[in-house]
Design an enzyme around this catalytic site. Sequence first.
Site, PDB file in Angstrom:
ATOM      1  N   LYS A 146     -29.923   7.246 -40.328  1.00 34.52           N
ATOM      2  CA  LYS A 146     -31.363   6.955 -40.381  1.00 34.52           C
ATOM      3  C   LYS A 146     -31.705   5.715 -39.547  1.00 34.52           C
ATOM      4  O   LYS A 146     -32.615   5.724 -38.736  1.00 34.52           O
ATOM      5  CB  LYS A 146     -31.774   6.731 -41.848  1.00 34.52           C
ATOM      6  CG  LYS A 146     -33.258   6.702 -42.086  1.00 34.52           C
ATOM      7  CD  LYS A 146     -33.580   6.499 -43.571  1.00 34.52           C
ATOM      8  CE  LYS A 146     -32.973   7.568 -44.450  1.00 34.52           C
ATOM      9  NZ  LYS A 146     -33.482   7.503 -45.844  1.00 34.52           N
ATOM     10  N   THR A 205     -42.885   5.053 -46.272  1.00 31.79           N
ATOM     11  CA  THR A 205     -42.093   6.286 -46.181  1.00 31.79           C
ATOM     12  C   THR A 205     -43.025   7.489 -46.086  1.00 31.79           C
ATOM     13  O   THR A 205     -42.858   8.354 -45.217  1.00 31.79           O
ATOM     14  CB  THR A 205     -41.116   6.431 -47.370  1.00 31.79           C
ATOM     15  OG1 THR A 205     -40.500   5.164 -47.611  1.00 31.79           O
ATOM     16  CG2 THR A 205     -40.067   7.468 -47.095  1.00 31.79           C
ATOM     17  N   LYS A 238     -25.811   2.045 -49.578  1.00 34.60           N
ATOM     18  CA  LYS A 238     -26.599   2.528 -50.716  1.00 34.60           C
ATOM     19  C   LYS A 238     -25.954   2.021 -51.995  1.00 34.60           C
ATOM     20  O   LYS A 238     -24.745   1.803 -52.043  1.00 34.60           O
ATOM     21  CB  LYS A 238     -26.615   4.064 -50.740  1.00 34.60           C
ATOM     22  CG  LYS A 238     -27.802   4.640 -51.465  1.00 34.60           C
ATOM     23  CD  LYS A 238     -29.026   4.597 -50.574  1.00 34.60           C
ATOM     24  CE  LYS A 238     -30.222   5.289 -51.160  1.00 34.60           C
ATOM     25  NZ  LYS A 238     -31.229   5.566 -50.107  1.00 34.60           N
ATOM     26  N   LYS A 287     -27.665  -1.332 -44.726  1.00 36.05           N
ATOM     27  CA  LYS A 287     -29.032  -1.318 -45.252  1.00 36.05           C
ATOM     28  C   LYS A 287     -29.246  -0.069 -46.067  1.00 36.05           C
ATOM     29  O   LYS A 287     -28.859   1.024 -45.639  1.00 36.05           O
ATOM     30  CB  LYS A 287     -30.026  -1.333 -44.068  1.00 36.05           C
ATOM     31  CG  LYS A 287     -31.479  -1.417 -44.499  1.00 36.05           C
ATOM     32  CD  LYS A 287     -31.894  -2.836 -44.773  1.00 36.05           C
ATOM     33  CE  LYS A 287     -33.237  -2.928 -45.485  1.00 36.05           C
ATOM     34  NZ  LYS A 287     -33.148  -2.717 -46.949  1.00 36.05           N
ATOM     35  N   SER A 340     -38.874  -1.815 -44.028  1.00 42.03           N
ATOM     36  CA  SER A 340     -37.932  -2.767 -44.633  1.00 42.03           C
ATOM     37  C   SER A 340     -37.395  -3.702 -43.550  1.00 42.03           C
ATOM     38  O   SER A 340     -37.253  -4.908 -43.758  1.00 42.03           O
ATOM     39  CB  SER A 340     -36.753  -2.036 -45.278  1.00 42.03           C
ATOM     40  OG  SER A 340     -37.072  -1.645 -46.585  1.00 42.03           O
ATOM     41  N   ASN A 394     -43.238   7.812 -55.008  1.00 42.55           N
ATOM     42  CA  ASN A 394     -43.793   6.988 -53.933  1.00 42.55           C
ATOM     43  C   ASN A 394     -43.923   7.748 -52.604  1.00 42.55           C
ATOM     44  O   ASN A 394     -44.951   7.655 -51.921  1.00 42.55           O
ATOM     45  CB  ASN A 394     -42.901   5.738 -53.773  1.00 42.55           C
ATOM     46  CG  ASN A 394     -43.269   4.927 -52.566  1.00 42.55           C
ATOM     47  OD1 ASN A 394     -42.632   5.044 -51.510  1.00 42.55           O
ATOM     48  ND2 ASN A 394     -44.299   4.118 -52.667  1.00 42.55           N
TER      49      ASN A 394
HETATM   50  N1  GLU Z   1     -34.370   4.022 -50.159  1.00 42.41           N
HETATM   51  C1  GLU Z   1     -35.075   4.207 -48.919  1.00 42.41           C
HETATM   52  C2  GLU Z   1     -34.380   5.250 -48.057  1.00 42.41           C
HETATM   53  O1  GLU Z   1     -33.664   6.084 -48.543  1.00 42.41           O
HETATM   54  C3  GLU Z   1     -35.355   2.914 -48.203  1.00 42.41           C
HETATM   55  C4  GLU Z   1     -34.162   2.109 -47.808  1.00 42.41           C
HETATM   56  C5  GLU Z   1     -34.504   0.719 -47.306  1.00 42.41           C
HETATM   57  O2  GLU Z   1     -35.663   0.381 -47.185  1.00 42.41           O
HETATM   58  O3  GLU Z   1     -33.541   0.002 -47.028  1.00 42.41           O
HETATM   59  O4  GLU Z   1     -34.589   5.319 -46.889  1.00 42.41           O
END
Ligand code: GLU
Length: 428
Positions: A94, A190, A106, A70, A362, A221
């Site tokens: 995370k 976030t 990613k 994810k 998410s 954001n």
């Molecule tokens: N890009 C965001 C992060 O770095 C969200 C990732 C997601 O929602 O999968 O946490």
Amino acid sequence: MASQTNAFEMAQRQFDRVADLLKLDQSVRELLRWPMREYAFRIPVRMDDGSMRVFQGFRVQHNDARGPNKGGIRFHPAETIDTVRALATWMTWKCAVADIPLGGGKGGVVVDPATLSVGEKERLCRGWVQVMWKNIGNRQDVPAPDVGTTPQMMGWMMDEYSKLVGEYTPGVITGKPVGGGGSLGRKEATGFGVVYTVREALKHLNIDPKTVTVALQGFGNVSQFAAIGMIEHLGSTVVAVSCWDRDDNTSYTFYKKDGIDPHFLMSITDQYGTIDKNAARDAGYSIEDGGAWITKDVDVLIPAALEGQITAETVQLIHPSVKLIAEGANGPTTPEADEVIKNRGIFDVPDFLCNSGGVTVSYFEGVQNDMNFYWTKDEVLEKLDTKMTQAFNSVLDMSLRENVYTRDAAYMVAIDRVVKAMQLRGWI
Ligand code: GLU
């Protein structure tokens, strides 16, 4: 704003430190220091003028022991395989620290999205999916937005994937627009998540949030909703934000001693996060150097831009008044700066804990897609608060129990959960 720090080296150094503390086996280290799979590819896109342009794309799948990979897709001109590796690795930690059943991934494209027309952006998004669709999916790897990508782009990508597999598959990607399979509260998630962790940290430090002043780096954001949350949920005063100015190719800090108004600033900010300097000046903001945010006489600093911003040099500029750093960005603090923060006794809410609200919602979005039943915004934010508070407390408990820095504690919680999942699956 792009830094010289190699983010992946930094992510590995952070991991190695804790791997030593935990006396992890060599094979476990080998598996966790590196991503399990990496894709680097070229995406040809037809431009509006009829020419073809070829873009460099990436997807890195760090570890999926706890569930499908994810993590977001970043569109940035300075994107490299190493940045994507670092960000994918941090996603594993995370999701583990947030205790959601997902792994880490990613993606990226080397591009400045502001230079593309709407049609070109759509074709680039669809092109990314045309290359990657066999290796993503709601039981495999679920992308989302990151720096430079938007809910609309997620909508195009979901549509392209659904067409390729021949059925509507909203759960292949998250951060979609509300009404197009997206979740209420994802936009705020976030930034508000950052605020929930700040609230818990202030409770631990015995500081009344209403007396607190804040300076933020960035005005995208994360920063926008962190500023709104600090003011509207906690009653704190935000005195400074910084932003990248696309016209001048540099960054500025916008300062107002009695408090900025994030809604007003958002109304004069373009879609790429550049604040209109003249409109801000007319409204009484003083406009300072982009690095000024970190020097402010405040209680809380929230870096919410890119990685490698609090370094051996800039950490020296932090005012003695600062008691708390809440890392809204991924990887904003280098290991050298960590040593200084630790020695000065500043409480640090580490990135993959502090900004885990985005991926947590998410996850909720994916759950709602699977159920085909959607929660209210209040329900989503309440569930988010519960998750973030639990995550914060598991890290704080570990830090107090083992007498370690909060970043090390967050790594200990996360690594322990990932190692357990790998053991259960017979990988180690
Ligand atoms: N890009 C965001 C992060 O770095 C969200 C990732 C997601 O929602 O999968 O946490």
